[in-house]
Design a protein around this motif. Structure first.
Motif, PDB file in Angstrom:
ATOM      1  N   TYR A 249       0.796  -1.232   0.000  1.00 10.91           N
ATOM      2  CA  TYR A 249       0.000   0.000   0.000  1.00 10.91           C
ATOM      3  C   TYR A 249       0.826   1.280   0.000  1.00 10.91           C
ATOM      4  CZ  TYR A 249      -3.906  -3.033   1.336  1.00 10.91           C
ATOM      5  OH  TYR A 249      -4.869  -4.018   1.360  1.00 10.91           O
ATOM      6  N   GLY A 250       2.095   1.183   0.343  1.00 10.70           N
ATOM      7  CA  GLY A 250       2.852   2.411   0.541  1.00 10.70           C
ATOM      8  C   GLY A 250       2.515   3.000   1.902  1.00 10.70           C
ATOM      9  N   PHE A 251       2.850   4.247   2.103  1.00 15.05           N
ATOM     10  CA  PHE A 251       2.622   4.888   3.406  1.00 15.05           C
ATOM     11  C   PHE A 251       1.705   6.105   3.295  1.00 15.05           C
ATOM     12  CE2 PHE A 251       6.658   2.639   3.625  1.00 15.05           C
ATOM     13  CZ  PHE A 251       6.481   1.876   4.774  1.00 15.05           C
ATOM     14  N   VAL A 252       0.870   6.094   2.263  1.00 15.82           N
ATOM     15  CA  VAL A 252      -0.079   7.192   2.070  1.00 15.82           C
ATOM     16  C   VAL A 252      -1.046   7.257   3.249  1.00 15.82           C
ATOM     17  CG1 VAL A 252      -1.892   8.105   0.572  1.00 15.82           C
ATOM     18  CG2 VAL A 252       0.086   6.935  -0.419  1.00 15.82           C
ATOM     19  N   GLY A 253      -1.294   8.468   3.730  1.00 15.23           N
ATOM     20  CA  GLY A 253      -2.268   8.673   4.798  1.00 15.23           C
ATOM     21  C   GLY A 253      -1.733   8.528   6.205  1.00 15.23           C
ATOM     22  N   TRP A 254      -0.408   8.513   6.350  1.00 15.28           N
ATOM     23  CA  TRP A 254       0.168   8.329   7.691  1.00 15.28           C
ATOM     24  C   TRP A 254      -0.192   9.483   8.631  1.00 15.28           C
ATOM     25  CZ3 TRP A 254       3.355  11.922   9.893  1.00 15.28           C
ATOM     26  CH2 TRP A 254       3.918  12.877   9.029  1.00 15.28           C
ATOM     27  N   ASN A 255      -0.393  10.684   8.075  1.00 10.56           N
ATOM     28  CA  ASN A 255      -0.665  11.856   8.909  1.00 10.56           C
ATOM     29  C   ASN A 255      -2.150  12.158   9.048  1.00 10.56           C
ATOM     30  OD1 ASN A 255      -0.890  12.499   6.217  1.00 10.56           O
ATOM     31  ND2 ASN A 255      -0.144  14.589   6.444  1.00 10.56           N
ATOM     32  N   THR A 256      -3.008  11.227   8.639  1.00 11.38           N
ATOM     33  CA  THR A 256      -4.448  11.408   8.781  1.00 11.38           C
ATOM     34  C   THR A 256      -4.884  11.121  10.209  1.00 11.38           C
ATOM     35  OG1 THR A 256      -4.812  10.778   6.480  1.00 11.38           O
ATOM     36  CG2 THR A 256      -6.687  10.606   7.950  1.00 11.38           C
ATOM     37  N   ILE A 271      -8.279  11.499  21.629  1.00 15.84           N
ATOM     38  CA  ILE A 271      -6.821  11.387  21.652  1.00 15.84           C
ATOM     39  C   ILE A 271      -6.282  11.884  20.318  1.00 15.84           C
ATOM     40  CG2 ILE A 271      -4.865   9.813  21.810  1.00 15.84           C
ATOM     41  CD1 ILE A 271      -6.493   8.007  23.559  1.00 15.84           C
ATOM     42  N   PRO A 272      -5.459  12.920  20.314  1.00 18.71           N
ATOM     43  CA  PRO A 272      -4.957  13.500  19.051  1.00 18.71           C
ATOM     44  C   PRO A 272      -3.819  12.679  18.454  1.00 18.71           C
ATOM     45  CG  PRO A 272      -4.066  14.699  20.925  1.00 18.71           C
ATOM     46  CD  PRO A 272      -5.006  13.675  21.493  1.00 18.71           C
ATOM     47  N   LEU A 273      -4.167  11.654  17.706  1.00 22.13           N
ATOM     48  CA  LEU A 273      -3.171  10.802  17.070  1.00 22.13           C
ATOM     49  C   LEU A 273      -3.434  10.722  15.577  1.00 22.13           C
ATOM     50  CD1 LEU A 273      -3.144   7.728  19.518  1.00 22.13           C
ATOM     51  CD2 LEU A 273      -1.466   9.568  19.431  1.00 22.13           C
ATOM     52  N   ASN A 274      -2.368  10.602  14.805  1.00 17.04           N
ATOM     53  CA  ASN A 274      -2.554  10.271  13.402  1.00 17.04           C
ATOM     54  C   ASN A 274      -2.368   8.761  13.233  1.00 17.04           C
ATOM     55  OD1 ASN A 274       0.285   9.715  13.134  1.00 17.04           O
ATOM     56  ND2 ASN A 274       0.670  11.889  12.769  1.00 17.04           N
ATOM     57  N   LEU A 276      -0.048   6.898  11.848  1.00 15.65           N
ATOM     58  CA  LEU A 276       1.274   6.378  12.189  1.00 15.65           C
ATOM     59  C   LEU A 276       1.462   6.308  13.697  1.00 15.65           C
ATOM     60  CD1 LEU A 276       4.073   5.443  11.369  1.00 15.65           C
ATOM     61  CD2 LEU A 276       4.779   7.838  11.209  1.00 15.65           C
ATOM     62  N   GLN A 277       1.055   7.357  14.399  1.00 12.99           N
ATOM     63  CA  GLN A 277       1.179   7.365  15.858  1.00 12.99           C
ATOM     64  C   GLN A 277       0.307   6.278  16.493  1.00 12.99           C
ATOM     65  OE1 GLN A 277       0.028  11.451  16.349  1.00 12.99           O
ATOM     66  NE2 GLN A 277       2.141  12.195  16.450  1.00 12.99           N
ATOM     67  N   LEU A 278      -0.850   6.026  15.880  1.00 14.64           N
ATOM     68  CA  LEU A 278      -1.727   4.970  16.390  1.00 14.64           C
ATOM     69  C   LEU A 278      -1.050   3.610  16.292  1.00 14.64           C
ATOM     70  CD1 LEU A 278      -4.512   3.925  17.341  1.00 14.64           C
ATOM     71  CD2 LEU A 278      -5.149   3.783  14.930  1.00 14.64           C
ATOM     72  N   ILE A 279      -0.405   3.337  15.166  1.00 17.75           N
ATOM     73  CA  ILE A 279       0.277   2.060  14.985  1.00 17.75           C
ATOM     74  C   ILE A 279       1.410   1.910  15.993  1.00 17.75           C
ATOM     75  CG2 ILE A 279       1.696   0.719  13.397  1.00 17.75           C
ATOM     76  CD1 ILE A 279      -1.245   0.734  12.694  1.00 17.75           C
ATOM     77  N   ILE A 280       2.158   2.987  16.225  1.00 24.39           N
ATOM     78  CA  ILE A 280       3.257   2.937  17.195  1.00 24.39           C
ATOM     79  C   ILE A 280       2.712   2.717  18.605  1.00 24.39           C
ATOM     80  CG2 ILE A 280       5.128   4.270  18.243  1.00 24.39           C
ATOM     81  CD1 ILE A 280       5.544   5.597  15.524  1.00 24.39           C
ATOM     82  N   LEU A 281       1.599   3.388  18.928  1.00 21.41           N
ATOM     83  CA  LEU A 281       0.977   3.176  20.231  1.00 21.41           C
ATOM     84  C   LEU A 281       0.531   1.726  20.365  1.00 21.41           C
ATOM     85  CD1 LEU A 281      -0.176   4.300  22.898  1.00 21.41           C
ATOM     86  CD2 LEU A 281      -2.290   4.796  21.660  1.00 21.41           C
ATOM     87  N   GLY A 282      -0.051   1.166  19.310  1.00 19.77           N
ATOM     88  CA  GLY A 282      -0.448  -0.237  19.339  1.00 19.77           C
ATOM     89  C   GLY A 282       0.732  -1.145  19.598  1.00 19.77           C
ATOM     90  N   LEU A 283       1.871  -0.850  18.946  1.00 22.20           N
ATOM     91  CA  LEU A 283       3.091  -1.636  19.173  1.00 22.20           C
ATOM     92  C   LEU A 283       3.511  -1.575  20.634  1.00 22.20           C
ATOM     93  CD1 LEU A 283       5.706  -3.136  18.362  1.00 22.20           C
ATOM     94  CD2 LEU A 283       6.665  -0.909  17.731  1.00 22.20           C
TER      95      LEU A 283
END
Length: 397
Positions: A249-256, A271-274, A276-283
């Motif tokens: 998919y590429g990394f389109v939309g990481w800052n959404t 919670i103000p997350l985009n 990419l930040q959501l995925i990192i929080l999940g990790l």
């Protein structure tokens, strides 16, 4: 110490049961990636002329449609999306406005527009609400339900963009359905359950305890090796999923913003997350669950006498919080049980706890995540201390 840790890690990876469990984990990864990454509902797309796209062509088309509305997500943006949808897919638009089913292969940007469409009897609903003394938010100037009715608007606007890949990444890694996090924790239990108990069963405990560092550094090395193994498993899976989804998919939309990722139902999460930040929080949450699991399993391995009994007890301790939580209705105990690994790895539900919970235990948006971190640290320290004492004071025969 580093040599001891490396030696303990080598012992873990050389055990047949660990090799087998890791192979099974990779098989589960393959199945999940097939379902979530390569063959999900967004790998097919219906064009306005009725033609169907599949695979990468469908993904690129969905990205192109979403790109038209990227940026500030406002009522005007929603109105433009509805207008374009009505023009490009008139039959599906008619079905949508008449509570009928729409084509599942529609571009993802149009799939969730129904939440902004008022019911046909809206005027009757408004009149009844007025007569009963209650109020309903008025429609926007475009005749649609306002995004403010769904999202806790902060300063500025939420950012809209392509979110399909991030949605499926999150759901497959730490979402509310079948995710890779649960099998990963089971593999950690299988591996760590032998760290101390195997020494008992092979009668090598006496040899270890009579060595120079057997009652100190060697025990610490076993514990650290357990935590490193858990980190390697979680981190390795995360890298694998990142590479696979990135290539597809590429990394389109990481800052959404996650509030505009309608597939994850985070509209009301404050919670103000985009993405990419959501995925990192999940990790981070899954990693904390892995450390929690490794700590408790290492403790049980030091207390029990055989690898089999250690594995069984650790697995029971692992699944019981899920069973109890499912039996309970909304109350404080059910909320507290969300901290335990088997429940915590459902990060989607964890982030929605401040909304769904009826207790004050999780009244703040970050409270569930902070609670998981604090409890994991406490369990890590307490379990390591008890495991250290239990193995050191073990009476060898």
């Amino acid at each position: 110490m580093l040599r001891m840790i490396r030696f303990e890690l080598q012992k873990i990876f050389e055990r047949a049961i660990v090799i087998g469990s890791l192979a099974a984990l990779l098989l589960v990864c393959f199945v999940l990636l097939q379902a979530y990454c390569f063959n999900n509902s967004r790998t097919t797309s219906l064009l306005p002329d009725g033609a169907n796209l599949s695979g990468r062509e469908a993904i690129l088309y969905n990205q192109a449609v979403a790109k038209k509305y990227a940026g500030d997500f406002t009522d005007k943006t929603v109105a433009q999306m509805v207008a374009d949808f009505a023009e490009e897919y008139p039959q599906d638009f008619y079905a949508l406005t008449h509570d009928e089913g729409i084509n599942a292969s529609l571009p993802s940007a149009y799939s969730y527009l129904s939440i902004f469409m008022p019911p046909q009897n809206y005027e009757e609903i408004l009149q009844e609400a007025t007569e009963q003394g209650s109020s309903i938010s008025p429609l926007t100037e475009y005749g649609l339900i306002s995004i403010a009715d769904y999202m806790p608007l902060a300063d500025g606007f939420f950012q809209y963009g392509y979110s399909d890949s991030w949605e499926f990444f999150f759901m497959s890694f730490c979402g509310s359905t079948l995710t890779i996090a649960i099998p990963a924790l089971i593999v950690i239990i299988i591996a760590v359950s032998t760290v101390f108990s195997s020494e008992y069963s092979m009668k090598t405990d006496a040899l270890i305890l009579t060595t120079k560092h057997g009652k100190s550094k060697q025990i610490t090395a076993k514990l650290l090796a357990s935590f490193i193994f858990a980190t390697l498993v979680i981190g390795g899976l995360f890298i694998l999923f990142c590479a696979t989804f990135g290539l597809q998919y590429g990394f389109v939309g990481w800052n959404t913003d996650i509030q505009t990722n309608f597939g994850l139902s985070f509209m009301a999460v404050e919670i103000p997350l985009n993405n990419l930040q959501l995925i990192i929080l999940g990790l981070m949450v899954v990693w904390a669950a892995g450390i929690f699991t490794a700590s408790v399993t290492a403790l049980l391995s030091a207390i029990t006498k055989t690898p089999f009994s250690s594995l069984i007890v650790a697995f029971m301790v692992f699944v019981v919080p899920r069973i109890i939580r499912q039996m309970l209705t909304q109350n404080l105990l059910r909320d507290i049980l969300s901290i335990f690994p088997i429940n915590a790895v459902n990060v989607q539900e964890v982030l929605r706890l401040p909304i769904n919970s009826q207790s004050v235990f999780y009244q703040y948006p970050y409270a569930p995540v902070v609670s998981i971190g604090i409890v994991t640290l406490m369990v890590l320290v307490l379990s390591s201390t008890i495991a250290h004492i239990a193995f050191r004071n073990h009476q060898t025969i």
